[in-house]
Design a protein around this motif. Sequence first.
Motif, PDB file in Angstrom:
ATOM      1  N   GLY A   1       0.790  -1.229   0.000  1.00 24.55           N
ATOM      2  CA  GLY A   1       0.000   0.000   0.000  1.00 24.55           C
ATOM      3  C   GLY A   1       0.815   1.268   0.000  1.00 24.55           C
ATOM      4  O   GLY A   1       0.563   2.185   0.775  1.00 24.55           O
ATOM      5  N   GLY A   2       1.809   1.355  -0.848  1.00 24.22           N
ATOM      6  CA  GLY A   2       2.635   2.552  -0.944  1.00 24.22           C
ATOM      7  C   GLY A   2       3.598   2.434  -2.105  1.00 24.22           C
ATOM      8  O   GLY A   2       3.605   1.434  -2.817  1.00 24.22           O
ATOM      9  N   ASP A   3       4.410   3.470  -2.315  1.00 23.06           N
ATOM     10  CA  ASP A   3       5.381   3.478  -3.420  1.00 23.06           C
ATOM     11  C   ASP A   3       4.697   3.092  -4.730  1.00 23.06           C
ATOM     12  O   ASP A   3       5.156   2.206  -5.466  1.00 23.06           O
ATOM     13  CB  ASP A   3       6.550   2.530  -3.140  1.00 23.06           C
ATOM     14  N   TYR A   4       3.604   3.778  -5.027  1.00 24.58           N
ATOM     15  CA  TYR A   4       2.742   3.387  -6.142  1.00 24.58           C
ATOM     16  C   TYR A   4       3.502   3.299  -7.465  1.00 24.58           C
ATOM     17  O   TYR A   4       3.385   2.320  -8.207  1.00 24.58           O
ATOM     18  CB  TYR A   4       1.574   4.370  -6.275  1.00 24.58           C
ATOM     19  N   ALA A   5       4.262   4.325  -7.781  1.00 24.68           N
ATOM     20  CA  ALA A   5       4.947   4.372  -9.069  1.00 24.68           C
ATOM     21  C   ALA A   5       5.985   3.259  -9.173  1.00 24.68           C
ATOM     22  O   ALA A   5       6.046   2.531 -10.177  1.00 24.68           O
ATOM     23  CB  ALA A   5       5.598   5.731  -9.276  1.00 24.68           C
ATOM     24  N   TYR A   6       6.790   3.125  -8.146  1.00 22.57           N
ATOM     25  CA  TYR A   6       7.868   2.140  -8.153  1.00 22.57           C
ATOM     26  C   TYR A   6       7.304   0.725  -8.180  1.00 22.57           C
ATOM     27  O   TYR A   6       7.700  -0.108  -9.009  1.00 22.57           O
ATOM     28  CB  TYR A   6       8.744   2.340  -6.921  1.00 22.57           C
ATOM     29  N   ALA A   7       6.356   0.443  -7.278  1.00 22.38           N
ATOM     30  CA  ALA A   7       5.815  -0.909  -7.173  1.00 22.38           C
ATOM     31  C   ALA A   7       5.112  -1.324  -8.460  1.00 22.38           C
ATOM     32  O   ALA A   7       5.319  -2.439  -8.967  1.00 22.38           O
ATOM     33  CB  ALA A   7       4.851  -0.993  -5.985  1.00 22.38           C
ATOM     34  N   ALA A   8       4.284  -0.442  -9.003  1.00 20.32           N
ATOM     35  CA  ALA A   8       3.538  -0.791 -10.213  1.00 20.32           C
ATOM     36  C   ALA A   8       4.475  -1.018 -11.400  1.00 20.32           C
ATOM     37  O   ALA A   8       4.269  -1.925 -12.206  1.00 20.32           O
ATOM     38  CB  ALA A   8       2.520   0.306 -10.537  1.00 20.32           C
ATOM     39  N   SER A   9       5.523  -0.189 -11.491  1.00 22.66           N
ATOM     40  CA  SER A   9       6.464  -0.351 -12.611  1.00 22.66           C
ATOM     41  C   SER A   9       7.243  -1.656 -12.490  1.00 22.66           C
ATOM     42  O   SER A   9       7.551  -2.302 -13.499  1.00 22.66           O
ATOM     43  CB  SER A   9       7.417   0.846 -12.694  1.00 22.66           C
ATOM     44  N   LYS A  10       7.552  -2.072 -11.272  1.00 24.29           N
ATOM     45  CA  LYS A  10       8.283  -3.331 -11.088  1.00 24.29           C
ATOM     46  C   LYS A  10       7.373  -4.543 -11.308  1.00 24.29           C
ATOM     47  O   LYS A  10       7.827  -5.574 -11.822  1.00 24.29           O
ATOM     48  CB  LYS A  10       8.911  -3.378  -9.689  1.00 24.29           C
ATOM     49  N   THR A  11       6.101  -4.426 -10.931  1.00 21.82           N
ATOM     50  CA  THR A  11       5.161  -5.500 -11.249  1.00 21.82           C
ATOM     51  C   THR A  11       5.058  -5.673 -12.760  1.00 21.82           C
ATOM     52  O   THR A  11       5.060  -6.796 -13.283  1.00 21.82           O
ATOM     53  CB  THR A  11       3.775  -5.199 -10.663  1.00 21.82           C
ATOM     54  N   ALA A  12       4.971  -4.562 -13.457  1.00 18.94           N
ATOM     55  CA  ALA A  12       4.905  -4.615 -14.918  1.00 18.94           C
ATOM     56  C   ALA A  12       6.193  -5.190 -15.504  1.00 18.94           C
ATOM     57  O   ALA A  12       6.163  -5.935 -16.486  1.00 18.94           O
ATOM     58  CB  ALA A  12       4.643  -3.220 -15.481  1.00 18.94           C
ATOM     59  N   LEU A  13       7.330  -4.864 -14.892  1.00 22.95           N
ATOM     60  CA  LEU A  13       8.607  -5.406 -15.346  1.00 22.95           C
ATOM     61  C   LEU A  13       8.635  -6.924 -15.176  1.00 22.95           C
ATOM     62  O   LEU A  13       9.175  -7.652 -16.028  1.00 22.95           O
ATOM     63  CB  LEU A  13       9.759  -4.765 -14.574  1.00 22.95           C
ATOM     64  N   ASN A  14       8.046  -7.409 -14.088  1.00 21.38           N
ATOM     65  CA  ASN A  14       7.975  -8.855 -13.877  1.00 21.38           C
ATOM     66  C   ASN A  14       7.165  -9.528 -14.987  1.00 21.38           C
ATOM     67  O   ASN A  14       7.542 -10.587 -15.487  1.00 21.38           O
ATOM     68  CB  ASN A  14       7.358  -9.160 -12.515  1.00 21.38           C
ATOM     69  N   MET A  15       6.052  -8.908 -15.374  1.00 18.38           N
ATOM     70  CA  MET A  15       5.242  -9.466 -16.448  1.00 18.38           C
ATOM     71  C   MET A  15       5.994  -9.433 -17.775  1.00 18.38           C
ATOM     72  O   MET A  15       5.969 -10.406 -18.539  1.00 18.38           O
ATOM     73  CB  MET A  15       3.924  -8.702 -16.568  1.00 18.38           C
ATOM     74  N   PHE A  16       6.662  -8.318 -18.051  1.00 17.93           N
ATOM     75  CA  PHE A  16       7.465  -8.244 -19.265  1.00 17.93           C
ATOM     76  C   PHE A  16       8.512  -9.353 -19.289  1.00 17.93           C
ATOM     77  O   PHE A  16       8.728 -10.011 -20.317  1.00 17.93           O
ATOM     78  CB  PHE A  16       8.143  -6.876 -19.369  1.00 17.93           C
ATOM     79  N   SER A  17       9.152  -9.592 -18.153  1.00 17.67           N
ATOM     80  CA  SER A  17      10.182 -10.634 -18.064  1.00 17.67           C
ATOM     81  C   SER A  17       9.578 -12.008 -18.326  1.00 17.67           C
ATOM     82  O   SER A  17      10.182 -12.839 -19.024  1.00 17.67           O
ATOM     83  CB  SER A  17      10.842 -10.602 -16.679  1.00 17.67           C
ATOM     84  N   GLN A  18       8.390 -12.266 -17.771  1.00 17.96           N
ATOM     85  CA  GLN A  18       7.736 -13.553 -17.978  1.00 17.96           C
ATOM     86  C   GLN A  18       7.359 -13.742 -19.453  1.00 17.96           C
ATOM     87  O   GLN A  18       7.590 -14.809 -20.026  1.00 17.96           O
ATOM     88  CB  GLN A  18       6.480 -13.648 -17.102  1.00 17.96           C
ATOM     89  N   GLN A  19       6.818 -12.702 -20.048  1.00 21.80           N
ATOM     90  CA  GLN A  19       6.455 -12.762 -21.459  1.00 21.80           C
ATOM     91  C   GLN A  19       7.694 -12.967 -22.338  1.00 21.80           C
ATOM     92  O   GLN A  19       7.677 -13.748 -23.293  1.00 21.80           O
ATOM     93  CB  GLN A  19       5.745 -11.471 -21.877  1.00 21.80           C
ATOM     94  N   LEU A  20       8.757 -12.244 -22.002  1.00 20.38           N
ATOM     95  CA  LEU A  20       9.995 -12.356 -22.770  1.00 20.38           C
ATOM     96  C   LEU A  20      10.579 -13.755 -22.664  1.00 20.38           C
ATOM     97  O   LEU A  20      11.082 -14.313 -23.650  1.00 20.38           O
ATOM     98  CB  LEU A  20      11.007 -11.317 -22.270  1.00 20.38           C
ATOM     99  N   SER A  21      10.504 -14.346 -21.475  1.00 23.58           N
ATOM    100  CA  SER A  21      11.008 -15.700 -21.281  1.00 23.58           C
ATOM    101  C   SER A  21      10.279 -16.692 -22.182  1.00 23.58           C
ATOM    102  O   SER A  21      10.890 -17.596 -22.767  1.00 23.58           O
ATOM    103  CB  SER A  21      10.847 -16.107 -19.810  1.00 23.58           C
ATOM    104  N   LYS A  22       8.974 -16.512 -22.312  1.00 25.62           N
ATOM    105  CA  LYS A  22       8.192 -17.369 -23.211  1.00 25.62           C
ATOM    106  C   LYS A  22       8.624 -17.150 -24.659  1.00 25.62           C
ATOM    107  O   LYS A  22       8.730 -18.104 -25.444  1.00 25.62           O
ATOM    108  CB  LYS A  22       6.706 -17.068 -23.055  1.00 25.62           C
ATOM    109  N   TYR A  23       8.876 -15.900 -25.014  1.00 22.76           N
ATOM    110  CA  TYR A  23       9.216 -15.561 -26.394  1.00 22.76           C
ATOM    111  C   TYR A  23      10.544 -16.178 -26.837  1.00 22.76           C
ATOM    112  O   TYR A  23      10.684 -16.629 -27.970  1.00 22.76           O
ATOM    113  CB  TYR A  23       9.266 -14.047 -26.551  1.00 22.76           C
ATOM    114  N   VAL A  24      11.534 -16.194 -25.928  1.00 23.69           N
ATOM    115  CA  VAL A  24      12.867 -16.686 -26.295  1.00 23.69           C
ATOM    116  C   VAL A  24      13.059 -18.156 -25.940  1.00 23.69           C
ATOM    117  O   VAL A  24      14.156 -18.684 -26.053  1.00 23.69           O
ATOM    118  CB  VAL A  24      13.983 -15.836 -25.641  1.00 23.69           C
TER     119      VAL A  24
END
Length: 238
Positions: free
Chosen positions: A154-177
């Motif tokens: 319940g805090g650090d909205y910008a940082y936390a949300a951007s890192k959650t999105a980075l985790n999803m990007f990483s998961q998607q990228l792992s599938k791609y490669v």
Amino acid sequence: MQAGDYKMRILVTGANRGLGLALAKFGAEKGHHIVAGVRDPEQGREKLSDLEIPKSITIVPLDVTKEDSVIQAANFVKEQFGTIDAIINNAGILLGRDKKIEDLDLEQVQLSFDINLFGPMRVVKHFLPLMLLGDSSSIINISSEAGSIENAYGGDYAYAASKTALNMFSQQLSKYVNGKNIQVYAVHPGWIKTDMGGINAPGNPNDTAKGIFDLIEQRPAVESKYVFIDYKGNPMPI
């Protein structure tokens, strides 16, 4: 042959301070060639030239928020080295710490996503073709436990949300490669003593750097369903 058994060419973004500087130093000491991406080459050269192994470090101007800068850096690496073995997307920013949602500066939120998420996406977009030429490669996106939905605090909205999105990007990228000899991880580096982590942090960036290079060199057996792990290879709560 494990990745650590030969000299690798490794890109580190945000390499002039904090964890990035520790990664550049540790990698160069291990005999790898570090391509140190820094937004301000003069500032980066001042920090990196203090290291005892400058010949193992090539400083490259790289602003992850500017696609032209990333393209130029990728072209330079292609001309100089041909291929690259690993990318460590380390450049990051923490803005709006402890701000209430009512007081949140949305421009800071946009900048956080631009650096923490779109930055790694730009880097991978233009450096991935160089990695596909290699035999065994790694993409390490420096994430954070703040990106865990399960442990949202319940805090650090910008940082936390951007890192959650980075985790999803990483998961998607792992599938791609998948099947292309490229491993992808979103890595929680621990709470470490850096400008971002602060002086009260219990962790040492040098320990984290060692753990990340162990991951790149494929020495620990990572047993995780998802790519979000800590620097020791342990699964992080999604």
